[in-house]
Write an enzyme that holds these catalytic residues in place. Structure first.
Site, short mmCIF file in Angstrom:
data_model
loop_
_atom_site.label_atom_id
_atom_site.label_comp_id
_atom_site.label_asym_id
_atom_site.label_seq_id
_atom_site.Cartn_x
_atom_site.Cartn_y
_atom_site.Cartn_z
N GLY A 174 0.82 -1.20 0.00
CA GLY A 174 0.00 0.00 0.00
C GLY A 174 0.85 1.25 0.00
N LYS A 175 0.21 2.35 -0.37
CA LYS A 175 0.85 3.66 -0.37
C LYS A 175 -0.06 4.64 0.35
CE LYS A 175 3.42 3.28 -4.73
NZ LYS A 175 3.60 3.88 -6.08
N VAL A 215 3.92 0.74 2.53
CA VAL A 215 3.87 -0.47 3.35
C VAL A 215 4.28 -1.65 2.50
CG1 VAL A 215 2.43 -1.97 4.77
CG2 VAL A 215 2.04 0.49 4.78
N ASP A 250 -10.67 6.47 14.08
CA ASP A 250 -10.64 6.24 12.63
C ASP A 250 -11.15 4.85 12.27
OD1 ASP A 250 -10.28 7.12 10.04
OD2 ASP A 250 -8.19 6.52 9.93
#
Length: 787
Positions: free
Chosen positions: A399-400, A406, A518
């Site tokens: 992921g970005k 990541v 969150d």
């Protein structure tokens, strides 16, 4: 009131006074808030079910056929081809998590732009409030005759790309003054200073007997780390078993290993309330067990693996869970066993046969056995315990996000697979997110030490002069969002299961004075067995007691509680329960209850809109639960009186045994399909398909190193004293300004207060220059918009 309405919905210039430079919501008029503190409900036909438009995640083309139309809204083709639960205004937004599918540190969600950081953690670990009973395996069965075994051990793939290699040096030779605390919060003596890793546990899965499966595989879990075997190397013969029953006995169904009258061997897993008859089980599990989980083949098999794995050991009384599945029949559960290896000192257990059993009374399982052996090696002063990027092979991008990337990584010394979150110091300082970034790491340290079963564990944290690194357990099941996007919505039982485990995670956080802030599907991960793990604590705040309030305007738009938008007095931990209500509505109905075409309208819906339940989707108890969570008055919201315990007592969970759930003894309603420990099929291909060699070249092209003054902002992230970082930085800068230098051992939870960090930050921030292409426009990050 008119001025307030104009300011709230974009027709005025009213702004809340604050020392923060970030956009913050306006205060509320108390009269209007009192008039709208409860959610009115309406119903409309189920034909109006829809899947919201979500933007930052890739959606396979076939998903468009599964989605439904939102009422009075024409389906629109997105440039990204994605369907998400986010408003269309975020189509071009950057991902709100850095992970397409990962662990708790996977996400890089950040807070409000230019918001002054919240207070750091000013205390060390609290005493562990969660102490589940350790269930020691007591079996002592005689092994059957030796069978043929394959001589080929499990080997790692030889063609894995390694982006980083050894270009980053190590600082392991430096003798830092380390302050370390144990799991209970006590400061350790200098002689015992080290990283959280206390040793390593080698587990070998040898073989199984009388397994009624075509493609059996094994999932081993230890301290939230997972190992998944490949297919068996070979199969042994199937003679009459020395356990006193033959293979044909499985034709009428496997025996329940947890029946008290069965067999001479003791139970591998003592079960609370195991004396209950099946007819006395809660209705939810009667429904689960009414459909057979296991359709047995005619002949049993004796798979031989000889696969071994090594776990990094943090705790002293951790359980090893071994579960067996059949990949040929939709990952059917065949049985499991739990043991508690002794990790107090060097210990070795020769191979032994363990009897597979059910997770819950009445569950259908195979009547087989599995043979394993394990060996624990305790670290001494001669063993390396400082880690850095060069101690890991980088496998895949997962992921970005705004601050970094990541990766799926493999630790070189143990071959353990982890998730590594890499955060750019320059971007963090530029966006003034130092306190929240270090706060995320602190909360991970605290929750890992407390061994919460539904929160991803932090294993290592270290830094280089250019980046911060957080290494957590890799959750191979991916994000809950990935599966929700794929299926459109879940049935009520599945949604209830995830919600119940989330309640236990939030209970743990709230009892430790942490507000999450969150909660959303992207921040919920699934492990290989189907249990959830909460991740991404970038927006969390610690040291907030039950009556404490905070004012930071942060979160993801569709999950914001109304008091975050309206209440100038701040908000409490009750915001997490509002988000939970939104989440369960999404899981069961397939869309967000407050969706709107634009952000201002979404704020209006959150503050005053009605919640419309589709017909025949949620039971009356489920609707009552959601309505209680979506009460706009936080003082009247479900959980306001007794926090998560009030949620657990709701009639919606009358069929939940919370002790069994906490021990992960209740069968998950869904098991992700996993073929190996490095399987990334449950992650977004938008990220996993990227070329790691290209990423390597980008990382090697390091930007200008930060000054020692800016580096001081990150002191305390690792277990080094104040001088070590500067000394190391000076040496590495003189050697090669464009080579990312060494790294450090895992971090110290005793960090400086945010006042010190803020002072450093304000003095140094003007010296920094950050490439504009490293971050998205602030208004598109995490749903943060000016009111």
């Amino acid at each position: 009131m008119v001025d307030f309405a104009k300011s709230l919905f974009g027709f005025g210039n009213y702004k809340k006074e604050s020392s923060s430079q970030s956009p913050t919501p306006p205060p509320s008029a108390h009269s209007s808030q009192e008039q709208h503190h409860k959610s009115n409900t309406e119903e409309y036909p189920q034909s109006h079910l829809s899947q919201q438009q979500h933007s930052h995640r890739y959606q396979p083309p076939h998903m468009s056929e599964q989605s439904h139309q939102f009422p009075q809204q024409q389906q629109q083709q997105q440039q990204s081809g994605t369907n998400k639960f986010f408003p269309k205004t975020l189509v071009s937004a950057a991902p709100t998590t850095a992970v397409a599918n990962h662990s708790s540190v996977y996400g890089t969600t950040s807070t409000t732009t230019n918001n002054y950081p919240e207070a750091y953690l000013n205390q060390t670990f609290k005493n562990n409030i969660y102490n589940p009973q350790q269930q020691q395996q007591q079996q002592a069965q005689q092994p059957p005759p030796e069978q043929q075994q394959s001589s080929a051990p499990y080997q790692n793939s030889a063609n894995i790309q390694q982006p980083y290699g050894n270009q980053w040096g190590s600082s392991q030779d430096q003798d830092a003054n380390i302050i370390t605390i144990d799991k209970t919060g006590n400061k350790l003596s200098p002689a015992s200073r080290d990283s959280p890793i206390k040793g390593k546990l080698k587990v070998t899965i040898l073989e199984a007997k009388d397994i009624f499966a075509t493609q059996p595989y094994v999932v081993c879990s230890f301290e939230s780390s997972e190992f998944v075997t490949n297919a068996p190397d070979s199969y042994g013969k199937s003679p009459v078993s020395s356990f006193g029953h033959n293979n044909n006995q499985g034709h009428n169904g496997p025996r329940n290993m947890y029946n008290s009258n069965h067999g001479p061997s003791p139970k591998a897993l003592p079960m609370k309330n195991s004396g209950n008859l099946f007819g006395q089980r809660p209705s939810m599990y009667q429904r689960q067990l009414s459909t057979p989980h296991l359709n047995l083949p005619n002949d049993s098999s004796n798979p031989i693996w000889n696969h071994d794995t090594i776990f990094d050991v943090v705790g002293s009384k951790s359980e090893l869970d071994i579960s067996v599945y059949d990949g040929a029949r939709d990952d059917a559960f065949l049985g499991h066993v739990r043991i508690s290896p002794s990790t107090d000192k060097n210990n070795k257990n020769e191979s032994e046969w363990l009897q597979l059993g059910a997770r819950i009374t009445g569950e259908t399982v195979s009547s087989g056995h599995i043979k394993i052996k394990w060996e624990y090696t305790s670290f001494d002063n001669n063993i390396k315990r400082s880690y850095g990027p060069d101690d890991f092979h980088f496998l895949r991008l997962l992921g970005k996000g705004t601050f970094g990337q990541v990766f799926q990584v493999r630790k070189k010394d143990t071959n353990r697979v982890y998730a590594m979150k890499i955060l750019s110091k320059k971007v963090i300082v530029k966006k003034k997110e130092i306190a929240h970034t270090i706060g995320e790491r602190n909360i991970l340290v605290r929750t890992s030490a407390a061994s919460s079963p539904f929160i991803v564990g932090l294993k290592f944290s270290f830094q280089t002069p250019s980046d911060l690194f957080l290494v957590t357990d890799f959750m191979s099941g991916g994000e809950l969002f990935f599966h929700l996007q794929k299926e459109g919505r879940f049935n009520e039982d599945r949604s209830k299961f995830y919600t119940a485990e989330l309640i236990l995670a939030l209970e743990h956080l709230h009892d430790n004075d942490i507000v999450y802030r969150d909660l959303k599907p992207e921040n919920i991960l699934l492990d290989a067995n189907g249990h959830i793990a909460l991740c991404d604590f970038g927006l969390s705040k610690a040291d907030l007691n039950m009556d404490g309030t905070t004012n930071t305007f942060c979160g993801t738009t569709e999950y914001l509680a109304p008091e975050v938008l309206l209440d100038e007095q701040g908000y409490t931990k009750m915001v997490d329960f509002w988000s939970l209500g939104v989440l369960i509505f999404e899981m069961t109905c397939g869309w967000s209850p407050f969706h709107a075409e634009n952000t201002q309208q979404m704020y209006k819906n959150i503050a005053f809109g009605k919640v419309r339940f589709p017909k025949d989707v949620l039971s009356p108890e489920g609707r009552s639960f959601v309505k209680g969570l979506l009460n706009r008055n936080p003082k009247h919201r479900l959980g306001a009186t007794d926090d998560a315990r009030e949620l657990k007592a709701h009639p919606f969970f009358a069929d939940i045994d919370w002790d069994l759930l906490r021990a992960k003894n209740i069968p998950p309603p869904f098991k992700p399909h996993i073929v190996s420990e490095t399987d990334i099929s449950n992650f977004d291909t938008e990220f996993t398909s990227e070329n790691t060699s290209a990423l390597k070249r980008q990382m090697e092209m390091a930007t200008t190193p930060l000054s020692p003054g800016i580096q001081a902002n990150f002191k305390g992230f690792t277990y080094v004293d104040d001088s070590t970082m500067d000394d190391h930085f000076a040496r590495s800068y003189r050697a090669n300004a464009f080579r990312p230098p060494g790294s450090f051992i895992p971090g110290d939870p005793n960090l400086p207060p945010d006042e010190e960090v803020l002072a450093e930050q304000i003095e140094e921030e003007d010296e920094m220059e950050v490439d504009e292409d490293q971050h998205m426009d602030d208004e598109f990050v995490n749903g943060r918009f000016d009111l």
